[in-house]
Design a protein around this motif. Structure first.
Motif, short mmCIF file in Angstrom:
data_model
loop_
_atom_site.label_atom_id
_atom_site.label_comp_id
_atom_site.label_asym_id
_atom_site.label_seq_id
_atom_site.Cartn_x
_atom_site.Cartn_y
_atom_site.Cartn_z
N GLU A 148 64.22 63.30 -7.73
CA GLU A 148 65.07 62.11 -7.63
C GLU A 148 65.06 61.31 -8.92
OE1 GLU A 148 63.20 60.45 -4.18
OE2 GLU A 148 64.76 61.24 -2.84
N ARG A 149 63.90 61.23 -9.57
CA ARG A 149 63.81 60.51 -10.85
C ARG A 149 64.63 61.22 -11.93
NH1 ARG A 149 59.56 56.63 -11.26
NH2 ARG A 149 58.55 56.43 -9.25
N ARG A 150 64.54 62.55 -11.98
CA ARG A 150 65.35 63.31 -12.95
C ARG A 150 66.84 63.11 -12.69
NH1 ARG A 150 61.00 67.07 -12.76
NH2 ARG A 150 61.85 68.10 -10.93
N ARG A 151 67.21 63.07 -11.43
CA ARG A 151 68.62 62.86 -11.07
C ARG A 151 69.10 61.51 -11.58
NH1 ARG A 151 68.21 63.62 -5.59
NH2 ARG A 151 68.22 65.86 -5.97
N LEU A 152 68.30 60.46 -11.42
CA LEU A 152 68.70 59.13 -11.88
C LEU A 152 68.77 59.05 -13.41
CD1 LEU A 152 66.78 56.86 -9.37
CD2 LEU A 152 69.23 57.33 -9.45
N VAL A 153 67.85 59.72 -14.09
CA VAL A 153 67.89 59.76 -15.55
C VAL A 153 69.18 60.45 -16.01
CG1 VAL A 153 66.79 60.74 -17.60
CG2 VAL A 153 65.41 59.59 -15.87
N ASP A 154 69.53 61.55 -15.35
CA ASP A 154 70.77 62.25 -15.70
C ASP A 154 71.99 61.37 -15.45
OD1 ASP A 154 72.30 64.72 -16.40
OD2 ASP A 154 73.01 64.44 -14.33
N VAL A 155 72.00 60.64 -14.35
CA VAL A 155 73.12 59.74 -14.05
C VAL A 155 73.21 58.66 -15.13
CG1 VAL A 155 73.91 57.96 -12.44
CG2 VAL A 155 73.18 60.18 -11.57
N ALA A 156 72.09 58.13 -15.57
CA ALA A 156 72.10 57.11 -16.64
C ALA A 156 72.68 57.69 -17.93
CB ALA A 156 70.69 56.58 -16.88
N HIS A 157 72.31 58.94 -18.26
CA HIS A 157 72.87 59.57 -19.47
C HIS A 157 74.38 59.78 -19.34
CE1 HIS A 157 69.10 60.09 -21.50
NE2 HIS A 157 68.60 60.81 -20.51
N ARG A 158 74.81 60.19 -18.15
CA ARG A 158 76.25 60.39 -17.93
C ARG A 158 77.01 59.07 -18.01
NH1 ARG A 158 77.25 63.22 -12.60
NH2 ARG A 158 79.39 62.91 -13.27
N LEU A 159 76.43 57.99 -17.45
CA LEU A 159 77.07 56.68 -17.54
C LEU A 159 77.15 56.21 -18.99
CD1 LEU A 159 75.51 54.90 -14.44
CD2 LEU A 159 77.94 55.42 -14.77
N SER A 160 76.08 56.46 -19.76
CA SER A 160 76.07 56.08 -21.18
C SER A 160 77.20 56.79 -21.92
CB SER A 160 74.73 56.45 -21.82
OG SER A 160 73.69 55.68 -21.27
N ALA A 161 77.36 58.08 -21.67
CA ALA A 161 78.41 58.84 -22.33
C ALA A 161 79.80 58.36 -21.88
CB ALA A 161 78.24 60.33 -22.03
N HIS A 162 79.93 58.03 -20.62
CA HIS A 162 81.22 57.59 -20.07
C HIS A 162 81.63 56.23 -20.63
CE1 HIS A 162 84.42 57.28 -17.12
NE2 HIS A 162 83.97 56.09 -16.75
N TRP A 163 80.70 55.30 -20.72
CA TRP A 163 81.00 53.95 -21.17
C TRP A 163 80.89 53.79 -22.68
CZ3 TRP A 163 77.51 51.49 -16.91
CH2 TRP A 163 78.24 51.40 -15.72
N GLY A 164 80.21 54.69 -23.35
CA GLY A 164 79.96 54.52 -24.78
C GLY A 164 78.95 53.42 -25.05
N ARG A 165 78.15 53.09 -24.05
CA ARG A 165 77.11 52.06 -24.10
C ARG A 165 75.88 52.62 -23.44
NH1 ARG A 165 78.21 46.19 -21.55
NH2 ARG A 165 76.23 45.55 -22.40
#
Length: 103
Positions: A55-72
């Protein structure tokens, strides 16, 4: 009478987490991306439970995807053994407030 069993998977050791199929994992990450992303966009941070390393790895991956999506950059930190915090710059962990002395 013999019955045919379809879509049967071996069960993990008693007490262990049940692994998700690839399709279930993809859908779980898509839902987290959408729901957590909306909450972060609204208030700048979100807290979400994460009880296992998966679950922790999943959340880290989601954070990376959000960073790429928002450019932030979306930061991730463990709050305790059961929760993770995802946040934007400026919405991170606040310094502990000093408690007034007991009277």
């Amino acid at each position: 009478m013999i019955r045919d069993l379809y879509n049967v998977r071996p069960q993990p050791v008693e007490g262990g987490p049940t692994p998700l199929t690839d399709e279930e994992e993809r859908r779980a990450r898509a839902v987290l991306f959408s729901d957590l992303g909306n909450q972060i966009a609204d208030r700048g941070w979100v807290r979400f439970p994460a009880y296992s390393p998966e679950e922790r790895r999943r959340l880290v991956d989601v954070a990376h995807r959000l960073s790429a999506h928002w450019g932030r950059r979306v930061f991730v930190e463990a709050e305790d053994q059961c929760a993770m915090r995802l946040y934007l710059d400026g919405h991170g962990t606040q310094p502990a407030q000093a408690l007034p002395p007991h009277a």
